[in-house]
Design an enzyme around this catalytic site. Structure first.
Site, PDB file in Angstrom:
ATOM      1  CB  THR A   1      -0.936   0.000   1.221  1.00 26.93           C
ATOM      2  OG1 THR A   1      -1.732  -1.187   1.199  1.00 26.93           O
ATOM      3  CG2 THR A   1      -1.851   1.210   1.230  1.00 26.93           C
TER       4      THR A   1
ATOM      5  CB  THR B   1       0.239  -3.449   6.430  1.00 22.70           C
ATOM      6  OG1 THR B   1      -0.996  -3.497   5.709  1.00 22.70           O
ATOM      7  CG2 THR B   1       0.843  -2.053   6.328  1.00 22.70           C
ATOM      8  CG  ASP B   2      -2.582  -7.661   3.872  1.00 19.09           C
ATOM      9  OD1 ASP B   2      -3.012  -6.792   4.648  1.00 19.09           O
ATOM     10  OD2 ASP B   2      -3.165  -7.975   2.815  1.00 19.09           O
TER      11      ASP B   2
ATOM     12  CB  SER C   1       2.705  -7.787   1.810  1.00 21.77           C
ATOM     13  OG  SER C   1       1.602  -7.620   2.664  1.00 21.77           O
TER      14      SER C   1
END
Length: 325
Positions: A14, A93-94, A60
């Site tokens: 992101t 971030t995942d 990710s």
């Protein structure tokens, strides 16, 4: 003032995403290249000597072993390169907590390594990525950042790789830590550490090696032995159990896991709850199970795979790694 020399390894996410409309919720991650991004950062006054390399440009959720391998190779080389003071990895971030933890386990702590991401794409109202990146530069350029292992910077907080996890799906304060909530507070102009560096040795804990497939067995009320046996029919070398409560499971499922432990699989009990310790039970010794302690399920799975890759399959020896450093 001498500017820190920072190698920035970009993987997408992101923080490099675009929506095409400042008000849209949906967007495409990994659209902005690292050179453009670093030019934008320099134009805003983020002070460092940057070298940028594009490792990948993906969301990710698609991170894989090949990207981990290249990241590890690049950072390991930077540790021995006198022209590099620190490394920043831009990341979705995942799965940031998994990448950070894997690198933390397999890299020395001689130079700062910082993962940073964003919860909003570059063209969204309230884009948080550039502030997070400026914060990451502040952390990476600080001489007291070395000796703390891999760090994750998000939302004005600095987390250690071992503690950090993504706890919310959308909020910019999406990351939390357990058992340490955060190890520092940071803004683009100030950094306050909450304690001294804890990595007193500078060597890697484990070797970075190709990882075996270790599945997560998700426990739920009423789960049958047949369902557990079906999911584990391929006899994996290790199993991370996403247990209820303190790593618990129905007794029929437990019997299936006992069979796998007896054939030599490394069976680790973790918890599906948000946070808390999974302590050893009196039955863990005869069962041959390992307690994940403070590690959540994704990290327990990663450490299990890495231990197996390093030839560590004895439950008692594996337990020492889960008990922490």
């Amino acid at each position: 003032m001498t500017l820190p020399r920072i190698l920035v390894l970009a993987t997408g996410g992101t923080i490099a995403g675009e929506a095409g409309d400042a008000m849209r919720h949906d967007y495409r991650p990994g659209q902005v290249g690292i050179e453009h991004y670093l030019n934008e950062a320099a134009g805003l006054g983020v002070a460092a000597q940057f070298t940028g390399r594009q490792i990948a440009n993906i969301g990710s959720e698609d991170i894989d072993a090949s990207i981990w391998s290249r990241l590890h190779t690049e950072i390991d080389s930077a540790m021995r390169d006198d022209s590099v003071d620190a490394v920043i990895v831009t990341h979705g971030t995942d799965t940031a907590e998994e990448t950070a933890f894997l690198l933390d386990l397999t890299l020395p702590s001689t130079k700062p390594v910082v993962l940073v991401g964003a919860m909003r794409p570059t063209d969204a109202v309230g884009y948080d990525g550039m502030r997070n990146f400026a914060n990451a530069v502040r952390v990476a350029g600080d001489q007291n950042a070395a000796g703390r292992g891999v760090l994750v910077v998000m939302g004005d907080r600095v987390h250690s790789a071992r503690d950090v996890r993504k706890a919310q799906t959308r909020a910019t304060e999406a990351f939390r830590g357990f058992p340490r909530e955060s190890v520092a507070i940071v803004t683009p102009s100030r950094l306050d550490w909450f304690g001294a560096p804890w990595r007193v040795d500078d060597h890697a804990l484990l070797k970075f090696l190709p990882l075996p497939e270790v599945p997560i067995l998700a426990i739920y009320a009423g789960m049958s032995a047949a369902e557990a046996a079906r999911q584990l029919a391929h006899n994996p070398p290790g199993i991370a159990v996403s247990g209820v409560g303190e790593g618990n499971m129905p007794d029929p499922v437990r019997q299936v896991l006992l069979e796998h432990a007896r054939r030599g699989a490394l069976v680790v009990r973790a918890s599906r709850t948000d946070e808390g310790l999974v302590d050893r039970l009196p039955s863990d010794d005869p069962d041959g199970f390992v307690a994940a302690r403070a590690l959540g399920v994704p990290k327990a799975r990663l450490l299990t795979a890495l231990l197996i890759a390093n030839g560590i399959t004895d439950p008692a020896e594996a337990q020492r790694y889960f008990d922490g450093r």
